[in-house]
Design a protein around this motif. Structure first.
Motif, PDB file in Angstrom:
ATOM      1  N   ILE A  64       0.841  -1.194   0.000  1.00 26.41           N
ATOM      2  CA  ILE A  64       0.000   0.000   0.000  1.00 26.41           C
ATOM      3  C   ILE A  64       0.875   1.242   0.000  1.00 26.41           C
ATOM      4  O   ILE A  64       1.818   1.362   0.774  1.00 26.41           O
ATOM      5  CB  ILE A  64      -0.915   0.015   1.235  1.00 26.41           C
ATOM      6  CG1 ILE A  64      -1.759  -1.257   1.264  1.00 26.41           C
ATOM      7  CG2 ILE A  64      -1.788   1.267   1.246  1.00 26.41           C
ATOM      8  CD1 ILE A  64      -2.537  -1.442   2.541  1.00 26.41           C
TER       9      ILE A  64
ATOM     10  N   ILE B 230      -4.762   6.526  -2.432  1.00 28.43           N
ATOM     11  CA  ILE B 230      -4.140   5.266  -2.016  1.00 28.43           C
ATOM     12  C   ILE B 230      -4.048   4.365  -3.246  1.00 28.43           C
ATOM     13  O   ILE B 230      -4.974   4.293  -4.043  1.00 28.43           O
ATOM     14  CB  ILE B 230      -4.965   4.581  -0.920  1.00 28.43           C
ATOM     15  CG1 ILE B 230      -4.957   5.438   0.336  1.00 28.43           C
ATOM     16  CG2 ILE B 230      -4.422   3.188  -0.622  1.00 28.43           C
ATOM     17  CD1 ILE B 230      -5.839   4.909   1.434  1.00 28.43           C
TER      18      ILE B 230
ATOM     19  N   PHE C  69      -2.681   0.320  -4.553  1.00 29.26           N
ATOM     20  CA  PHE C  69      -2.277  -1.030  -4.186  1.00 29.26           C
ATOM     21  C   PHE C  69      -1.428  -1.618  -5.301  1.00 29.26           C
ATOM     22  O   PHE C  69      -1.727  -1.436  -6.474  1.00 29.26           O
ATOM     23  CB  PHE C  69      -3.496  -1.939  -3.985  1.00 29.26           C
ATOM     24  CG  PHE C  69      -4.433  -1.458  -2.920  1.00 29.26           C
ATOM     25  CD1 PHE C  69      -4.087  -1.524  -1.585  1.00 29.26           C
ATOM     26  CD2 PHE C  69      -5.681  -0.951  -3.255  1.00 29.26           C
ATOM     27  CE1 PHE C  69      -4.957  -1.094  -0.599  1.00 29.26           C
ATOM     28  CE2 PHE C  69      -6.567  -0.522  -2.279  1.00 29.26           C
ATOM     29  CZ  PHE C  69      -6.193  -0.589  -0.950  1.00 29.26           C
TER      30      PHE C  69
END
Length: 71
Positions: A45, A54, A56
């Motif tokens: 992350i 954010i 991933f």
């Protein structure tokens, strides 16, 4: 290696760690069984300190991104 840049504001993304996510849904008794037998997925992350975005990434893909040194 270059730092990972935020796609929204172009700030340097910060590494926030690796998490394990359980795949599947829990709905009643049969859902619990589905979760228990389902797979999980690890992700790295990254977060933007400026805008909060954010992202991933697959753990093996993070080798191409500069990581902060740990003490």
């Amino acid at each position: 290696m270059e730092a990972l840049k935020c796609l929204r504001c172009d700030a340097d993304m910060e590494y926030s760690g690796r998490e394990q996510f359980q795949l599947g849904e829990e709905r009643g008794y049969t859902g619990l069984l589905a979760v228990m037998t389902s797979e999980s997925m690890q992700v790295d992350i990254y977060k933007c300190p400026d805008c909060g975005k954010i992202e991933f990434f697959q753990p093996r893909a993070r080798e191409t991104v500069r990581q902060p040194k740990t003490n």
